[in-house]
Design a protein around this motif. Structure first.
Motif, short mmCIF file in Angstrom:
data_model
loop_
_atom_site.label_atom_id
_atom_site.label_comp_id
_atom_site.label_asym_id
_atom_site.label_seq_id
_atom_site.Cartn_x
_atom_site.Cartn_y
_atom_site.Cartn_z
N UNK A 60 -91.95 6.46 46.94
CA UNK A 60 -93.29 6.47 47.50
C UNK A 60 -94.49 7.09 46.21
N UNK A 61 -94.25 8.41 46.35
CA UNK A 61 -94.65 9.56 45.45
C UNK A 61 -95.55 8.14 44.00
N UNK A 66 -98.10 5.19 39.39
CA UNK A 66 -97.53 4.02 38.99
C UNK A 66 -98.60 3.29 39.30
N UNK A 67 -99.28 3.14 40.65
CA UNK A 67 -100.15 2.30 41.29
C UNK A 67 -101.78 2.56 40.69
N UNK A 71 -103.96 0.24 38.28
CA UNK A 71 -105.60 -0.22 38.58
C UNK A 71 -106.50 0.77 37.19
N UNK A 72 -106.03 1.60 36.88
CA UNK A 72 -106.65 2.50 35.92
C UNK A 72 -107.70 1.75 34.36
#
Length: 75
Positions: A60-61, A66-67, A71-72
């Motif tokens: 999860x972390x 990665x998310x 997004x960046x």
């Protein structure tokens, strides 16, 4: 117990992990024997290491990291 390297040093401290030097590998047996005599320190290391792993090193972390990265890059 792990070899000292920049990645591990930047992510863990000596309250969570025990480092040894590859350049002084002959000291590793003494480090391990010393740890066998330090029950309380081993308990603290285990608890702290578990907490760190449970917070930062789960699937999860990793997915959340990665998310944020995606997004960046995409914005």
């Amino acid at each position: 117990v792990t070899s000292r390297n920049p990645y591990m040093e930047s992510h863990f401290d000596e309250n969570e992990i025990v480092f040894y030097s590859m350049e002084e590998l002959e000291k590793l047996p003494a480090i391990l024997c010393g740890l066998q005599k330090e029950d309380e320190r081993l308990k603290v290391l285990a608890q702290n290491g578990y907490k760190k792993a449970a917070q930062k090193y789960t699937w999860q972390a990793r997915a959340e990291e990665f998310e944020k990265l995606f997004l960046r890059v995409l914005t």
